[in-house]
Design an enzyme around this catalytic site. Structure first.
Site, PDB file in Angstrom:
ATOM      1  N   ALA A  71       3.174   1.627   2.821  1.00  0.00           N
ATOM      2  CA  ALA A  71       4.375   0.796   2.700  1.00  0.00           C
ATOM      3  C   ALA A  71       5.412   1.483   1.819  1.00  0.00           C
ATOM      4  O   ALA A  71       6.612   1.430   2.082  1.00  0.00           O
ATOM      5  CB  ALA A  71       4.012  -0.571   2.115  1.00  0.00           C
ATOM      6  N   ARG A 102      12.962  -4.739   5.689  1.00  0.00           N
ATOM      7  CA  ARG A 102      13.716  -4.490   4.462  1.00  0.00           C
ATOM      8  C   ARG A 102      15.223  -4.561   4.655  1.00  0.00           C
ATOM      9  O   ARG A 102      15.972  -4.470   3.706  1.00  0.00           O
ATOM     10  CB  ARG A 102      13.326  -3.139   3.871  1.00  0.00           C
ATOM     11  CG  ARG A 102      12.269  -3.279   2.800  1.00  0.00           C
ATOM     12  CD  ARG A 102      11.768  -1.951   2.331  1.00  0.00           C
ATOM     13  NE  ARG A 102      12.709  -1.201   1.504  1.00  0.00           N
ATOM     14  CZ  ARG A 102      12.883  -1.401   0.207  1.00  0.00           C
ATOM     15  NH1 ARG A 102      12.207  -2.321  -0.398  1.00  0.00           N
ATOM     16  NH2 ARG A 102      13.731  -0.672  -0.473  1.00  0.00           N
ATOM     17  N   HIS A 123       5.501   6.111  -2.865  1.00  0.00           N
ATOM     18  CA  HIS A 123       6.813   6.685  -3.180  1.00  0.00           C
ATOM     19  C   HIS A 123       6.637   8.127  -3.629  1.00  0.00           C
ATOM     20  O   HIS A 123       7.358   9.026  -3.204  1.00  0.00           O
ATOM     21  CB  HIS A 123       7.497   5.920  -4.319  1.00  0.00           C
ATOM     22  CG  HIS A 123       7.651   4.451  -4.070  1.00  0.00           C
ATOM     23  ND1 HIS A 123       7.541   3.524  -5.079  1.00  0.00           N
ATOM     24  CD2 HIS A 123       7.911   3.752  -2.955  1.00  0.00           C
ATOM     25  CE1 HIS A 123       7.722   2.316  -4.582  1.00  0.00           C
ATOM     26  NE2 HIS A 123       7.942   2.429  -3.290  1.00  0.00           N
ATOM     27  N   CYS A 180       0.837  -1.193   0.000  1.00  0.00           N
ATOM     28  CA  CYS A 180       0.000   0.000   0.000  1.00  0.00           C
ATOM     29  C   CYS A 180       0.875   1.247   0.000  1.00  0.00           C
ATOM     30  O   CYS A 180       2.081   1.183   0.150  1.00  0.00           O
ATOM     31  CB  CYS A 180      -0.935  -0.002   1.202  1.00  0.00           C
ATOM     32  SG  CYS A 180      -0.074   0.155   2.779  1.00  0.00           S
TER      33      CYS A 180
HETATM   34  S1  SF4 Z   1      -1.102  -1.645   5.956  1.00  0.00           S
HETATM   35 FE1  SF4 Z   1      -2.117  -0.022   7.097  1.00  0.00          FE
HETATM   36  S2  SF4 Z   1      -1.929   1.791   5.806  1.00  0.00           S
HETATM   37 FE2  SF4 Z   1      -1.558   0.017   4.495  1.00  0.00          FE
HETATM   38  S3  SF4 Z   1      -3.569  -0.505   3.582  1.00  0.00           S
HETATM   39 FE3  SF4 Z   1      -3.307  -1.724   5.467  1.00  0.00          FE
HETATM   40  S4  SF4 Z   1      -4.302  -0.494   7.070  1.00  0.00           S
HETATM   41 FE4  SF4 Z   1      -3.921   0.862   5.341  1.00  0.00          FE
END
Ligand code: SF4
Lengths: 494, 71
Positions: A65, A96, A195, A62
């Protein structure tokens, strides 16, 4: 040479698509292609950066991330708050392997997880007060941090918190940069937008911090390394080559990087960009605003390293050009020995890759140096410009797949029968159980570095260790053992 | 009216980059490209056409300009 012809590869794609319902088939067909190195524009044959379909397995991440995990996270002397519920940050913590030097918890914070740990009442009443308190707490516990970034998780955007206001207020109070980043996970189709958002946040809150301040003594040989996350020490094994040829590396973005390095970057003479996908945005910005040109380079494998060193040197004067030649000469014996040792063991082996960022194209050269061939490659979150660059690197009639689904990847591997698959942790055990040697190519399977001449030695050893591991011959019970030397058939199709 | 970053590539060709779309194309032709002005109808190698009122004096690249899509 690839063993499949163009027609066979096309047929293979059709065959794999066969199981999908019509609508899904139509959509997925656009993401799979047979490479033709003569095509200039990838968008004619492959579509990328589109939303993944519900119901198929994707390995994308996402936006959070992309921002917290990739771009901001490795900046070691800042504290990055995962603002929202605890899970997003905790489950991705230190995954990472961005190496850094420093005392964790004192002046560096890379492997720690800071979160506002949202509870129901924060969702109902808003989390701004909590964020305010949290930042004060951080300041009292970790006074040596150089700045703070607020990495929004999904709920922040959903409940409409005003993190910018909190950040402004706290920044004044603490006299440190507090950067709000609107990288809620639901934005965009993959980590790629994260990014971009992270780059924009750096542009708005960091890059201009030293405008008009001329106290930093520059040299004509200043460069910045952009888009190297120092995975397993990658940036270090790249940096020494640049330094040996006479350049001064002012900043590392962002592996083992610091806030002040980033602030100084607009003062360098050239930005060297390794991961184009995640940091081209900020490089373009610096080019337009500060006139700092940028250049893509590739430090995987001796052929590409030499090519890149010469390309970088061509930008500078003769001393640097001579320096580049010296560096190449210095390491020649070393890498020739590596190739002499491993090439006979790896010659002709075929590899399929499916990774993100720069690797689907950048590592091809390193495999070729070892006599191996990449027969399929694809990006998790690439865009057209990535595929433009990839198609020239790949052989004719090889497979290209964008945002490949779990099912497609397994089927392709069963049919193409590569000798090695390089992808992420989610794919690793599936393929290992199918009896196919596998390298986890996101964080180098707990190995690395792979960049630079030093990295190439480790890369070659790892590939040999994986492909020629005796375990692949032990995948069957002894009474079913095949005659020695015979390749194992892949597990029967499920 | 997307804002477009224009920069020179290694080979000297002009690249046309739309950040919002992550689109990077090479400029094939520019209607007005004289020492006095730069702009007008711009055609890219993918065939698409864009328009910008000619700017004078010509801009120094890299720079960001606002283009409109020309039919
Ligand atoms: S990891 Fe967290 S920020 Fe990313 S989609 Fe899931 S809930 Fe949303």
């Amino acid at each position: 040479m690839s063993t499949l012809t163009r027609e066979e590869t096309l047929e293979l794609i059709q065959e794999v698509l066969e199981v999908y319902p019509d609508k899904a088939k139509k959509e997925r067909a656009k993401h799979l292609a047979v490479n033709d190195p003569t095509v200039e524009q990838s968008k004619k044959c492959i579509i990328s950066n589109r939303k993944s379909l519900p119901g198929v397995m994707t390995v994308r991440g996402c936006a959070y991330a992309g921002s917290k995990g990739v771009v901001w996270g490795p900046i070691k002397d800042m504290i990055h708050i995962s603002h929202g519920p605890v899970g997003c940050g905790q489950y991705s913590r230190a995954g990472r392997r961005n190496y850094y030097v420093g005392m964790t918890g004192i002046n560096t914070f890379g492997t720690m997880n800071f979160t506002s740990d949202f509870q129901e009442k924060d969702i109902v009443f808003g989390g701004d007060k909590k964020l305010d308190k949290l930042i004060s707490e951080i300041e009292s516990l970790f006074p040596l941090s150089k700045g703070i970034s607020v990495q929004s998780e999904c709920p922040i955007g959903l409940i409409g918190d005003d993190i910018e206001a909190v950040a402004k207020k706290k920044s004044k109070e603490l006299e440190k940069p507090v950067v709000p980043v609107r990288c809620e996970g639901f934005r965009g189709v993959s980590q790629s937008l994260g990014h971009h958002i992270a780059n924009d946040a750096i542009r708005d809150w960091v890059i201009g911090n030293r405008d008009g301040d001329e106290s930093f003594a520059t040299t004509p040989y200043d460069v910045a390394v952009i888009g190297d996350y120092n995975i397993g020490g990658d940036a270090w094994s790249s940096r020494i080559l640049l330094e040996e040829m006479g350049l001064r590396v002012v900043a590392q973005w962002s592996g083992d990087g610091t806030l002040s390095e980033m602030e100084l970057t607009p003062k360098v003479k050239l930005n060297l960009i390794h991961c184009y996908r995640s940091m081209n945005y900020i490089s373009r910005h610096m080019e337009v605003k500060y006139g700092v040109p940028w250049m893509e380079y590739n430090f995987f494998g001796p052929t590409k390293i030499a090519e890149s060193l010469r390309k970088i040197a061509a930008f500078f004067d003769e001393t640097i050009q001579a320096g580049a030649e010296q560096v190449i000469a210095k390491y020649t014996a070393e890498y020739e020995a590596i190739i002499a040792k491993y090439r006979p063991r790896l010659e002709g082996k075929r590899v399929m890759l499916y990774v993100g960022g720069l690797r689907p194209r950048h590592v091809i050269g390193a495999y070729e140096d070892l006599g191996m061939e990449v027969v399929g490659t694809g990006y998790e979150f690439g865009h057209n410009d990535d595929y433009d660059r990839t198609m020239k690197e790949m052989g004719n009639a090889t497979l290209l797949y964008d945002d490949i689904t779990g099912y497609e990847f397994e089927e392709f591997v069963k049919k193409v029968k590569p000798d090695l698959v390089g992808s992420g942790i989610k794919e690793k055990y599936i393929f290992q159980k199918m009896g196919i040697p596998f390298r986890q190519m996101h964080s180098w399977d707990y190995s690395g570095p792979y960049h630079g001449y030093d990295g190439f030695a480790i890369f070659a050893r790892d590939m040999d260790m994986t492909i020629n591991n005796p375990c692949w011959k032990q995948m069957r019970a002894s009474w079913q053992q095949l005659a020695t030397g015979e390749a194992l058939p892949l597990a029967a199709s499920a | 009216m997307p804002s477009v970053m224009i920069r020179k590539s290694d080979t000297g060709a002009l690249l046309f980059y739309v950040a919002k779309k992550d689109m990077e194309e090479t400029i094939a032709s520019v209607e007005t490209d004289t020492p006095e002005a730069w702009g007008g109808r711009v055609e890219l190698t993918d065939g698409s056409q864009w328009y910008l009122d000619p700017i004078s004096p010509p801009p120094r690249f890299p720079t960001t300009l606002r283009f409109t899509r020309a039919a």
